[in-house]
Design a protein around this motif. Sequence first.
Motif, PDB file in Angstrom:
ATOM      1  N   GLY A 150       6.071  -1.610  -5.231  1.00 38.37           N
ATOM      2  CA  GLY A 150       6.489  -1.926  -3.876  1.00 38.37           C
ATOM      3  C   GLY A 150       7.480  -0.959  -3.276  1.00 38.37           C
ATOM      4  O   GLY A 150       7.821  -1.062  -2.104  1.00 38.37           O
ATOM      5  N   GLY A 151       7.945   0.020  -4.062  1.00 38.55           N
ATOM      6  CA  GLY A 151       8.969   0.946  -3.586  1.00 38.55           C
ATOM      7  C   GLY A 151       8.413   1.984  -2.631  1.00 38.55           C
ATOM      8  O   GLY A 151       7.301   2.487  -2.812  1.00 38.55           O
ATOM      9  N   THR A 152       9.182   2.345  -1.627  1.00 45.01           N
ATOM     10  CA  THR A 152       8.755   3.354  -0.650  1.00 45.01           C
ATOM     11  C   THR A 152       9.112   4.772  -1.076  1.00 45.01           C
ATOM     12  O   THR A 152       8.878   5.726  -0.336  1.00 45.01           O
ATOM     13  CB  THR A 152       9.382   3.091   0.726  1.00 45.01           C
ATOM     14  N   GLY A 153       9.651   4.914  -2.266  1.00 46.36           N
ATOM     15  CA  GLY A 153      10.003   6.218  -2.810  1.00 46.36           C
ATOM     16  C   GLY A 153      10.845   6.039  -4.049  1.00 46.36           C
ATOM     17  O   GLY A 153      10.878   4.956  -4.632  1.00 46.36           O
ATOM     18  N   SER A 154      11.542   7.109  -4.440  1.00 51.03           N
ATOM     19  CA  SER A 154      12.333   7.041  -5.657  1.00 51.03           C
ATOM     20  C   SER A 154      13.313   8.195  -5.717  1.00 51.03           C
ATOM     21  O   SER A 154      12.966   9.323  -5.348  1.00 51.03           O
ATOM     22  CB  SER A 154      11.404   7.119  -6.890  1.00 51.03           C
ATOM     23  N   PRO A 155      14.541   7.943  -6.202  1.00 57.72           N
ATOM     24  CA  PRO A 155      15.373   9.066  -6.602  1.00 57.72           C
ATOM     25  C   PRO A 155      14.648   9.864  -7.679  1.00 57.72           C
ATOM     26  O   PRO A 155      13.889   9.289  -8.478  1.00 57.72           O
ATOM     27  CB  PRO A 155      16.639   8.410  -7.169  1.00 57.72           C
ATOM     28  N   VAL A 156      14.844  11.154  -7.709  1.00 51.96           N
ATOM     29  CA  VAL A 156      14.057  11.977  -8.633  1.00 51.96           C
ATOM     30  C   VAL A 156      14.801  13.265  -8.951  1.00 51.96           C
ATOM     31  O   VAL A 156      15.614  13.740  -8.152  1.00 51.96           O
ATOM     32  CB  VAL A 156      12.664  12.269  -8.017  1.00 51.96           C
ATOM     33  N   ASN A 157      14.541  13.801 -10.127  1.00 54.35           N
ATOM     34  CA  ASN A 157      15.098  15.093 -10.555  1.00 54.35           C
ATOM     35  C   ASN A 157      13.931  15.981 -10.983  1.00 54.35           C
ATOM     36  O   ASN A 157      13.611  16.081 -12.163  1.00 54.35           O
ATOM     37  CB  ASN A 157      16.075  14.897 -11.714  1.00 54.35           C
ATOM     38  N   PRO A 158      13.248  16.625 -10.034  1.00 53.85           N
ATOM     39  CA  PRO A 158      12.095  17.464 -10.390  1.00 53.85           C
ATOM     40  C   PRO A 158      12.519  18.621 -11.277  1.00 53.85           C
ATOM     41  O   PRO A 158      13.652  19.123 -11.187  1.00 53.85           O
ATOM     42  CB  PRO A 158      11.592  17.954  -9.026  1.00 53.85           C
ATOM     43  N   ILE A 159      11.580  19.083 -12.087  1.00 47.59           N
ATOM     44  CA  ILE A 159      11.864  20.156 -13.049  1.00 47.59           C
ATOM     45  C   ILE A 159      10.873  21.296 -12.816  1.00 47.59           C
ATOM     46  O   ILE A 159       9.653  21.080 -12.763  1.00 47.59           O
ATOM     47  CB  ILE A 159      11.719  19.640 -14.501  1.00 47.59           C
ATOM     48  N   PHE A 205       0.868  -1.181   0.000  1.00 48.46           N
ATOM     49  CA  PHE A 205       0.000   0.000   0.000  1.00 48.46           C
ATOM     50  C   PHE A 205       0.901   1.226   0.000  1.00 48.46           C
ATOM     51  O   PHE A 205       1.930   1.270   0.673  1.00 48.46           O
ATOM     52  CB  PHE A 205      -0.893   0.044   1.240  1.00 48.46           C
ATOM     53  N   GLY A 206       0.502   2.224  -0.762  1.00 50.96           N
ATOM     54  CA  GLY A 206       1.232   3.483  -0.741  1.00 50.96           C
ATOM     55  C   GLY A 206       2.599   3.433  -1.390  1.00 50.96           C
ATOM     56  O   GLY A 206       3.469   4.235  -1.047  1.00 50.96           O
ATOM     57  N   ASP A 207       2.808   2.498  -2.321  1.00 52.50           N
ATOM     58  CA  ASP A 207       4.118   2.444  -2.970  1.00 52.50           C
ATOM     59  C   ASP A 207       4.221   3.543  -4.017  1.00 52.50           C
ATOM     60  O   ASP A 207       3.236   4.176  -4.416  1.00 52.50           O
ATOM     61  CB  ASP A 207       4.391   1.068  -3.560  1.00 52.50           C
ATOM     62  N   VAL A 208       5.439   3.792  -4.460  1.00 47.43           N
ATOM     63  CA  VAL A 208       5.673   4.917  -5.355  1.00 47.43           C
ATOM     64  C   VAL A 208       5.031   4.695  -6.716  1.00 47.43           C
ATOM     65  O   VAL A 208       4.669   5.667  -7.406  1.00 47.43           O
ATOM     66  CB  VAL A 208       7.181   5.198  -5.474  1.00 47.43           C
ATOM     67  N   SER A 209       4.859   3.450  -7.132  1.00 44.16           N
ATOM     68  CA  SER A 209       4.233   3.199  -8.429  1.00 44.16           C
ATOM     69  C   SER A 209       2.767   3.609  -8.436  1.00 44.16           C
ATOM     70  O   SER A 209       2.192   3.869  -9.495  1.00 44.16           O
ATOM     71  CB  SER A 209       4.377   1.720  -8.817  1.00 44.16           C
ATOM     72  N   ALA A 210       2.152   3.675  -7.254  1.00 46.67           N
ATOM     73  CA  ALA A 210       0.757   4.127  -7.177  1.00 46.67           C
ATOM     74  C   ALA A 210       0.628   5.615  -7.434  1.00 46.67           C
ATOM     75  O   ALA A 210      -0.432   6.094  -7.842  1.00 46.67           O
ATOM     76  CB  ALA A 210       0.177   3.788  -5.800  1.00 46.67           C
ATOM     77  N   LEU A 211       1.705   6.358  -7.188  1.00 46.62           N
ATOM     78  CA  LEU A 211       1.655   7.811  -7.369  1.00 46.62           C
ATOM     79  C   LEU A 211       1.713   8.205  -8.831  1.00 46.62           C
ATOM     80  O   LEU A 211       0.942   9.036  -9.298  1.00 46.62           O
ATOM     81  CB  LEU A 211       2.814   8.474  -6.615  1.00 46.62           C
ATOM     82  N   GLY A 212       2.650   7.633  -9.583  1.00 45.03           N
ATOM     83  CA  GLY A 212       2.850   8.070 -10.955  1.00 45.03           C
ATOM     84  C   GLY A 212       3.413   9.478 -10.995  1.00 45.03           C
ATOM     85  O   GLY A 212       3.841  10.034  -9.981  1.00 45.03           O
ATOM     86  N   PRO A 213       3.441  10.108 -12.172  1.00 45.23           N
ATOM     87  CA  PRO A 213       3.990  11.461 -12.294  1.00 45.23           C
ATOM     88  C   PRO A 213       3.027  12.517 -11.763  1.00 45.23           C
ATOM     89  O   PRO A 213       1.818  12.293 -11.700  1.00 45.23           O
ATOM     90  CB  PRO A 213       4.204  11.621 -13.796  1.00 45.23           C
ATOM     91  N   LEU A 214       3.594  13.660 -11.409  1.00 49.05           N
ATOM     92  CA  LEU A 214       2.801  14.797 -10.948  1.00 49.05           C
ATOM     93  C   LEU A 214       3.173  16.027 -11.760  1.00 49.05           C
ATOM     94  O   LEU A 214       4.355  16.344 -11.915  1.00 49.05           O
ATOM     95  CB  LEU A 214       3.063  15.073  -9.463  1.00 49.05           C
ATOM     96  N   VAL A 215       2.156  16.713 -12.274  1.00 45.63           N
ATOM     97  CA  VAL A 215       2.333  17.991 -12.946  1.00 45.63           C
ATOM     98  C   VAL A 215       1.383  18.968 -12.288  1.00 45.63           C
ATOM     99  O   VAL A 215       0.166  18.770 -12.302  1.00 45.63           O
ATOM    100  CB  VAL A 215       2.037  17.886 -14.458  1.00 45.63           C
TER     101      VAL A 215
END
Length: 323
Positions: A311-320, A151-161
């Motif tokens: 299943g990931g609890t987050g992700s490395p990311v480079n927001p723009i 529940f609440g894994d990063v794949s559930a979020l997807g991208p945000l704009v």
Amino acid sequence: MSNPTDEPTPTPPSATVRNGPVVSREEFDALFATVRTWGRWAPADRGAWNRVTADHVRRATALVRSGTVVPMGRPWDTVSGPDNGKPALHYMSDLGDVEPPEPSTHKDFIGADYHGKGVSHLDALSHIAYRGRLYDGGTARELVGAGGARFGDVSALGPLVTKGVLLDLPAVLGNAWLEPGQAVRAADVVAAEAALDVNIGEGDAVLLRVGRFRRRRELGAWDLDAAGAGFHVDAMPLLAERGIALLGSDGDSDVRPSPVEGLNSPVHALAVAAMGVPLLDNLDLEALSVAAAETGRYEFLLLVAPLNIPGGTGSPVNPIAVL
């Protein structure tokens, strides 16, 4: 100030929380209940990202004027230091030195235990539990195991704009940075909105600049777990009332030492576990601060695309940010 060899001189910061009252666990629990949004959305494991609709995206794109693109991810940091206790990995796996068919190839491997101070990353809703419960009330021990989060894994979020708002507190105060331990309170948020001519609204992403990397560059690295500028918990009801979708900082949003008795990361607990608001940690906001000051605009189009890790609890990311 540089020393005679031009090497930065590390300055051990004070471990005192400034400008913020101490909060008891009982007071914190009452605050947690006040800002909690459990049961509000479906799917629940997208949390506050459910607030962002196609209309929010269209309004955010209208903020683009100059087309200036500003990345906010830190360089991949493979060097151990006071603020990078778990360095990222990068090594070559193919140097093209085995007799291959043309063309030769060069390959590399990267890896990171990214939930620390060294990597710019996104915290998904499975990253934080408070009193054994994840966002929306599920039991953490039942929903997060060796195979990842159910529940609440990063794949559930997807991208945000969405619309991003930069709260550049050093710029508001006329300082280069906030000192470690300095707390940003609700009144500071309201004052920054007025000074920067911004308005935090529903579905917005709020990015707090405390000037961490400016200070690091000039004075050297320090232990951010011991002392760091960030939000006091009394700022969270205001952000909850505004209906934000995402919170981020060039620190990790929490002021350290914690103002809450017996609780290490109270803003994490309130944002992620109570409000369902993912967090962006360790952003490099220096270039965005410069671009915002040059244009006089502290609102922008923000794009966040975490890795798709079931299943990931987050992700490395480079927001723009796009201005």
